[in-house]
Write a protein that holds these residues in place. Structure first.
Motif, mmCIF file in Angstrom:
data_model
loop_
_atom_site.group_PDB
_atom_site.id
_atom_site.type_symbol
_atom_site.label_atom_id
_atom_site.label_comp_id
_atom_site.label_asym_id
_atom_site.label_seq_id
_atom_site.Cartn_x
_atom_site.Cartn_y
_atom_site.Cartn_z
ATOM 1 N N LEU A 173 0.827 -1.194 0.000
ATOM 2 C CA LEU A 173 0.000 0.000 0.000
ATOM 3 C C LEU A 173 0.870 1.255 0.000
ATOM 4 O O LEU A 173 0.617 2.204 -0.750
ATOM 5 C CB LEU A 173 -0.922 -0.018 1.231
ATOM 6 C CG LEU A 173 -2.117 0.935 1.154
ATOM 7 C CD1 LEU A 173 -3.085 0.488 0.074
ATOM 8 C CD2 LEU A 173 -2.815 1.022 2.493
ATOM 9 N N SER A 174 1.913 1.250 0.813
ATOM 10 C CA SER A 174 2.768 2.433 0.875
ATOM 11 C C SER A 174 3.509 2.614 -0.442
ATOM 12 O O SER A 174 3.752 3.736 -0.882
ATOM 13 C CB SER A 174 3.751 2.321 2.045
ATOM 14 O OG SER A 174 4.828 1.485 1.686
ATOM 15 N N GLY A 175 3.851 1.485 -1.089
ATOM 16 C CA GLY A 175 4.481 1.582 -2.408
ATOM 17 C C GLY A 175 3.535 2.218 -3.395
ATOM 18 O O GLY A 175 3.913 3.103 -4.175
ATOM 19 N N LEU A 176 2.298 1.817 -3.351
ATOM 20 C CA LEU A 176 1.282 2.369 -4.235
ATOM 21 C C LEU A 176 1.106 3.861 -3.970
ATOM 22 O O LEU A 176 0.975 4.672 -4.880
ATOM 23 C CB LEU A 176 -0.036 1.627 -4.006
ATOM 24 C CG LEU A 176 -1.110 1.870 -5.063
ATOM 25 C CD1 LEU A 176 -0.719 1.237 -6.383
ATOM 26 C CD2 LEU A 176 -2.442 1.328 -4.579
ATOM 27 N N PHE A 177 1.128 4.177 -2.677
ATOM 28 C CA PHE A 177 0.965 5.560 -2.270
ATOM 29 C C PHE A 177 2.125 6.397 -2.793
ATOM 30 O O PHE A 177 1.928 7.489 -3.334
ATOM 31 C CB PHE A 177 0.904 5.614 -0.735
ATOM 32 C CG PHE A 177 0.029 6.717 -0.245
ATOM 33 C CD1 PHE A 177 -1.335 6.711 -0.526
ATOM 34 C CD2 PHE A 177 0.556 7.766 0.489
ATOM 35 C CE1 PHE A 177 -2.140 7.733 -0.079
ATOM 36 C CE2 PHE A 177 -0.244 8.791 0.928
ATOM 37 C CZ PHE A 177 -1.606 8.778 0.647
ATOM 38 N N GLY A 178 3.320 5.848 -2.633
ATOM 39 C CA GLY A 178 4.504 6.536 -3.137
ATOM 40 C C GLY A 178 4.390 6.761 -4.637
ATOM 41 O O GLY A 178 4.728 7.832 -5.144
ATOM 42 N N TYR A 179 3.880 5.751 -5.359
ATOM 43 C CA TYR A 179 3.733 5.882 -6.801
ATOM 44 C C TYR A 179 2.730 6.976 -7.142
ATOM 45 O O TYR A 179 2.930 7.758 -8.072
ATOM 46 C CB TYR A 179 3.289 4.557 -7.415
ATOM 47 C CG TYR A 179 3.203 4.670 -8.917
ATOM 48 C CD1 TYR A 179 4.359 4.703 -9.688
ATOM 49 C CD2 TYR A 179 1.971 4.804 -9.562
ATOM 50 C CE1 TYR A 179 4.298 4.846 -11.052
ATOM 51 C CE2 TYR A 179 1.904 4.960 -10.926
ATOM 52 C CZ TYR A 179 3.063 4.981 -11.668
ATOM 53 O OH TYR A 179 3.005 5.147 -13.018
ATOM 54 N N LEU A 180 1.661 7.024 -6.353
ATOM 55 C CA LEU A 180 0.630 8.031 -6.590
ATOM 56 C C LEU A 180 1.213 9.437 -6.436
ATOM 57 O O LEU A 180 0.932 10.339 -7.234
ATOM 58 C CB LEU A 180 -0.528 7.817 -5.613
ATOM 59 C CG LEU A 180 -1.789 8.624 -5.918
ATOM 60 C CD1 LEU A 180 -2.437 8.133 -7.198
ATOM 61 C CD2 LEU A 180 -2.777 8.520 -4.756
ATOM 62 N N VAL A 181 2.036 9.606 -5.380
ATOM 63 C CA VAL A 181 2.676 10.912 -5.161
ATOM 64 C C VAL A 181 3.546 11.268 -6.364
ATOM 65 O O VAL A 181 3.499 12.382 -6.886
ATOM 66 C CB VAL A 181 3.514 10.891 -3.859
ATOM 67 C CG1 VAL A 181 4.371 12.160 -3.763
ATOM 68 C CG2 VAL A 181 2.611 10.774 -2.657
ATOM 69 N N PHE A 182 4.320 10.300 -6.838
ATOM 70 C CA PHE A 182 5.182 10.510 -7.989
ATOM 71 C C PHE A 182 4.341 10.877 -9.214
ATOM 72 O O PHE A 182 4.631 11.833 -9.925
ATOM 73 C CB PHE A 182 5.994 9.250 -8.255
ATOM 74 C CG PHE A 182 6.897 9.374 -9.447
ATOM 75 C CD1 PHE A 182 8.136 9.986 -9.332
ATOM 76 C CD2 PHE A 182 6.514 8.878 -10.685
ATOM 77 C CE1 PHE A 182 8.962 10.117 -10.437
ATOM 78 C CE2 PHE A 182 7.332 9.006 -11.789
ATOM 79 C CZ PHE A 182 8.565 9.620 -11.664
ATOM 80 N N PHE A 183 3.280 10.101 -9.411
ATOM 81 C CA PHE A 183 2.415 10.306 -10.570
ATOM 82 C C PHE A 183 1.820 11.714 -10.555
ATOM 83 O O PHE A 183 1.885 12.452 -11.539
ATOM 84 C CB PHE A 183 1.296 9.259 -10.563
ATOM 85 C CG PHE A 183 0.322 9.403 -11.693
ATOM 86 C CD1 PHE A 183 0.588 8.842 -12.932
ATOM 87 C CD2 PHE A 183 -0.866 10.113 -11.532
ATOM 88 C CE1 PHE A 183 -0.304 8.980 -13.980
ATOM 89 C CE2 PHE A 183 -1.755 10.261 -12.578
ATOM 90 C CZ PHE A 183 -1.466 9.690 -13.799
ATOM 91 N N LEU A 184 1.275 12.095 -9.403
ATOM 92 C CA LEU A 184 0.612 13.399 -9.330
ATOM 93 C C LEU A 184 1.616 14.543 -9.510
ATOM 94 O O LEU A 184 1.302 15.561 -10.151
ATOM 95 C CB LEU A 184 -0.126 13.549 -7.995
ATOM 96 C CG LEU A 184 -1.416 12.740 -7.882
ATOM 97 C CD1 LEU A 184 -2.041 12.901 -6.503
ATOM 98 C CD2 LEU A 184 -2.418 13.173 -8.959
ATOM 99 N N SER A 185 2.807 14.377 -8.953
ATOM 100 C CA SER A 185 3.809 15.440 -9.112
ATOM 101 C C SER A 185 4.175 15.604 -10.582
ATOM 102 O O SER A 185 4.271 16.731 -11.096
ATOM 103 C CB SER A 185 5.071 15.109 -8.306
ATOM 104 O OG SER A 185 4.744 14.910 -6.954
ATOM 105 N N THR A 186 4.385 14.466 -11.273
ATOM 106 C CA THR A 186 4.740 14.537 -12.689
ATOM 107 C C THR A 186 3.616 15.183 -13.491
ATOM 108 O O THR A 186 3.850 16.075 -14.321
ATOM 109 C CB THR A 186 5.021 13.128 -13.237
ATOM 110 O OG1 THR A 186 5.854 12.455 -12.305
ATOM 111 C CG2 THR A 186 5.696 13.193 -14.576
ATOM 112 N N VAL A 187 2.399 14.721 -13.234
ATOM 113 C CA VAL A 187 1.257 15.277 -13.968
ATOM 114 C C VAL A 187 1.163 16.778 -13.731
ATOM 115 O O VAL A 187 0.879 17.547 -14.653
ATOM 116 C CB VAL A 187 -0.050 14.575 -13.549
ATOM 117 C CG1 VAL A 187 -1.258 15.366 -14.025
ATOM 118 C CG2 VAL A 187 -0.100 13.168 -14.104
ATOM 119 N N SER A 188 1.429 17.204 -12.512
ATOM 120 C CA SER A 188 1.328 18.636 -12.202
ATOM 121 C C SER A 188 2.316 19.436 -13.037
ATOM 122 O O SER A 188 1.984 20.508 -13.563
ATOM 123 C CB SER A 188 1.598 18.879 -10.723
ATOM 124 O OG SER A 188 0.672 18.155 -9.955
#
Lengths: 234, 286, 314
Positions: free
Chosen positions: C3-18
């Motif tokens: 779950l934390s890995g997924l969360f980390g990926y989400l943070v990465f994803f959102l930062s890139t998209v931003s």
């Protein structure tokens, strides 16, 4: 039988109608001149004949055939040629090449016709190889007419052939129109120099606000005081 | 002597750039948009020749018809699927579409041929020596081929009916239509000629250096610079522009890092845009 | 753990998209609002990234830098340098048809890349610049702080661009795009407005570059290949809806979803297909872009008024 018979021609560029039920006929070998104020729909009518403007109602019959809304390339093939008012030559090409382009759709030998055109416009014969872009306004007008004549049309549409020319060339242009007509070509012409144009015309029409206002022989129109005052500049 | 040697290289580069620029110029004058996929059409041509070279075992010069076939197909696919349906849109939409198509071509090549650079023929050619000037046999083929093509193009444009009609369309599209010149057929002819010239340019580029998927894209800037320098819509101007750009790029390596060759093309382009945007030969006024 | 890995990926994803959303907003000022074509987004993006990297990174004997300025200074400088380059290009091309601008921007982007690739003293060449600090909080959990920062930046840029669009200034830009002659006749200085829009958009791109440098912490010329920095941004804006700022953001999300989704698929392939897979992904985005142009030229969220460059009736 009329060569061109336009009945109740109505239409425009898609917005409001510019042509509101115009009628015009032209017999073989006739010179017909359309005059009238700016925005009367004179040039638009001519474009409608040539298929460049959408005709919403009414009909245009040429040589017994309905050509309403036909494509310009089909209309050219039927023997109507059109000389626009502006941008009516290929400026970077030579006189000879301009004439050749006029004959593009001909499959037969067009060289005799080219010789005829050079006889008609000796000035062009002297400048066969010159790029048209370097020539004067009057000479360009000859090239434009010559290009249109290469197809040996039965009807020639001329949109303000004398616009922007010096008085000397205006007279010459009208003389040439008459000579072209003498070869058996019907001529429909829109003109601002109304008096001079009517002087060589068989018949004339006055258009205003997209409608017929008046028609008569060229001579008759010039003699009509009221018309002269209203439309021919006094 | 070094100068003369660089001029020789410049003529070789200039030949390649000129062949590309003629196509860009023709396409612009007939279709009224800057064809951003032109560099990648060159790449398609080069890899097309590579197919011929590896499958049939001929030399790249003999494989040029194969290159042309590939490039023409690539361009006609774009014409039928993209450019024709988009023609009623604003011309800049066509430009963007061609930019997208450039990427499609490039990644397709990478997909099929791989990203690694390749050569038509490995091994060292024995160069000819003229005093201190060294010329590779390939360079003779490139320059000779270009001269031949330019002569053929000149004859086409000045003598043939369709060549003249092409110039007429470039001069005055509306009047060409009114005269009954078949616009669509002329557009197709334009594409075929532009693609064929690009294919040859791509093969020459591959002979001069080597093949890789971005080879054409990298040359797009000098090609456009040459077309603008010559006056857009003026094929003869594009030829002159190509040689000016090619020779300037090679000569510049005497004073600056060769990595900045493209900056020289760009600088010439900028200079032209400032002093005379219609080009040396007064192209289409924009 | 997962779950934390997924969360980390989400943070990465959102930062890139931003960061991509900011690029797309910048492009929207130029293309969507004004009708200017910028094929050199990568150049402005790179200038912004390198500017802040040189100003904020720790000392390295191999190239200039080591000033260790705070993030705010780096970002401000990034905006200024990319804006200045835009002024130069804009002044040359502003009177000319947009085709010329497109060609000029390709040129400048290629040259910028060459400079950063070749000039060791400036950019450390292909080895790039490393140790660019995360702003405000560098270390454990800095990803969350950065995400908060970058989301705030998207909000601010969106606010600015949307205000500009609705202001009289934006109306003039649209008028120029739709009918240049009429706007000129109405007494507007068309060139000046165009130049302003081009510089404004490019400065936003430079700002996105700065955020990118601080996000990844390391930059090299490879990151500024036109495919990733220019082409994808175009795909985002066209798919989202040219002229619509919300569309620009939505396009960034959707296209990046497609892009990273195909990456996940590609990762399952055997490694020998890795290069082919990345080519196939570019191909896919290219085809998507063309399909949008053909089938829905107005994008997912059309501009809130009739588009003049949409297709006419045949």
């Amino acid at each position: 039988m009329a060569l061109l018979d336009a009945t109740d021609v109505t239409g425009g560029y898609g917005g409001a109608d510019i042509l509101c039920g115009l009628n015009l006929t032209l017999s073989r070998d006739e010179v017909v001149v359309i005059v009238g104020p700016n925005g009367a729909g004179k040039s638009t009518f001519m474009k409608a004949v040539f298929g460049l403007v959408n005709v919403r109602a009414g009909s245009i019959v040429y040589d017994g055939r309905d050509i309403t809304n036909n494509k310009p390339e089909d209309i050219v093939a039927r023997g109507i040629c059109y000389v626009p008012q502006e941008r009516n030559v290929f400026p970077s090409m030579s006189v000879q090449e301009n004439l050749e382009m006029g004959a593009f759709i001909r499959k037969d030998d067009w060289r005799p016709q080219m010789e005829k055109i050079y006889e008609l416009f000796p000035r062009l014969a002297e400048r066969k190889k010159q790029p048209v872009g370097q020539m004067s306004g009057g000479e360009r007008q000859m090239v434009a007419m010559g290009r249109a004549l290469m197809l040996e049309p039965k009807l020639l549409l001329l949109d303000e052939p004398t616009a922007g020319l010096s008085p000397k060339f205006i007279d010459e242009t009208f003389r040439q129109v008459k000579r072209v007509n003498a070869l058996g070509v019907g001529i429909l012409m829109v003109e601002q120099n109304a008096k001079q144009a009517l002087a060589i015309a068989d018949r004339g029409y006055v258009f205003s606000s997209g409608q017929n206002r008046f028609e008569d022989t060229g001579r008759g129109m010039l003699a009509n005081k009221e018309i002269a005052e209203m439309f021919l500049g006094g | 002597m070094e100068v003369l040697q660089l001029v020789v290289y410049g003529i070789v580069t200039g030949s390649i750039v000129a062949l590309g620029a003629i196509g860009v110029s023709l396409v612009f004058s007939i279709l009224r948009f800057a064809h951003f996929a032109h560099g990648d059409v060159m790449t398609v041509g080069a890899y097309g020749a590579l197919v011929g070279v590896t499958l049939i075992g001929v030399t790249p010069m003999v494989a040029i018809p194969v290159a042309i076939l590939f490039a023409v197909v690539a361009v006609l696919v774009a014409e039928f699927c993209l450019y024709r349906p988009l023609r009623s849109s604003h011309p800049v939409i066509l430009l963007i579409s061609s930019f997208g198509y450039a990427l499609i071509l490039r990644s397709a090549i990478q997909l099929v041929a791989g990203p690694a650079p390749q050569v038509f023929k490995s091994g060292i050619q024995i160069p000819y020596r003229f005093g201190e000037i060294v010329i590779r046999p390939d360079h003779f083929w490139i320059v000779g081929g270009t001269i031949l093509i330019i002569v053929a193009l000149h004859l086409f444009l000045s003598r043939s009916k369709f060549g003249k009609a092409m110039r007429a369309m470039s001069d005055n599209m509306d009047l060409a239509r009114i005269s009954g010149i078949p616009a669509y057929r002329m557009i197709l002819i334009t594409w075929v000629i532009a693609a064929a010239l690009a294919a040859v340019a791509g093969v020459f580029l591959g002979m001069d250096t080597r093949l890789h998927p971005v080879m054409g894209w990298r040359l797009l800037l000098p090609v456009f610079a040459a077309a603008i320098l010559g006056g857009i819509g003026r094929p003869y101007g594009a030829i002159a522009g190509g040689f000016i750009i090619g020779i300037s790029m090679e000569l510049s390596t005497m004073v600056i890092d060769p990595g900045y060759k493209h900056a020289v093309a760009f600088a010439l382009l900028v200079l032209m845009l400032i002093i005379r945007p219609t080009g040396l030969f007064r192209g289409t006024s924009l | 753990m997962e779950l934390s890995g997924l969360f980390g990926y989400l943070v990465f994803f959102l930062s890139t998209v931003s960061i991509y959303a900011i690029l797309a907003l910048g492009l929207n000022v130029q293309w969507g609002l004004t009708g200017q074509i910028n094929i050199g987004i990568a150049g402005f993006f790179a200038v912004g990234a390198y500017t802040t990297a040189i100003l904020t990174a720790g000392p390295n004997a191999a190239h200039v830098g080591g000033f260790e300025f705070p993030f705010v200074v780096g970002a401000a400088a990034a905006i200024v340098t990319s804006g200045l380059i835009a002024v130069l290009i804009g002044m040359i091309t502003v009177n000319l048809r947009s085709d010329y601008l497109a060609i000029a921007t390709i040129g400048i982007a290629e040259i910028i890349r060459f400079v950063f690739q070749n000039e060791q003293w400036l950019s450390h060449g292909v080895r790039g610049i490393s140790d660019i600090p995360r702003p405000f909080h560098d270390g454990q959990g800095s990803g969350y702080v950065f995400l908060a920062l970058v989301l705030a930046c998207v909000a601010v840029v969106y606010f600015l661009v949307e205000r500009a669009r609705l202001a009289p200034w934006g109306r003039v830009l649209r008028a120029i795009r739709d009918n240049e002659d009429a706007t000129e006749a109405a007494g507007k200085n068309v060139r000046l407005f165009r130049l302003q829009a081009f510089v404004f958009g490019s400065a936003i791109m430079g700002f996105a570059g700065a955020l990118y440098a601080h996000f990844i912490g390391f930059i090299s010329p490879d990151a500024f290949e036109p495919v990733f920095a220019t082409f994808i941004v175009w795909a985002m804006l066209i798919a989202g809806g040219s002229g619509n700022n919300k569309g620009a953001i939505l396009g960034a999300i959707v296209v990046w979803l497609v892009w990273s989704g195909t990456e996940t698929l590609a990762a399952r392939l055997p490694p020998e297909y890795a290069t082919q897979a990345s080519a196939a992904r570019v191909l896919l985005v290219g085809v998507l872009l063309e399909l949008v142009l053909l089938l829905r030229p107005q994008g997912m969220l059309p501009e809130e008024r009739p588009r003049p460059i949409a297709r006419r009736k045949d």
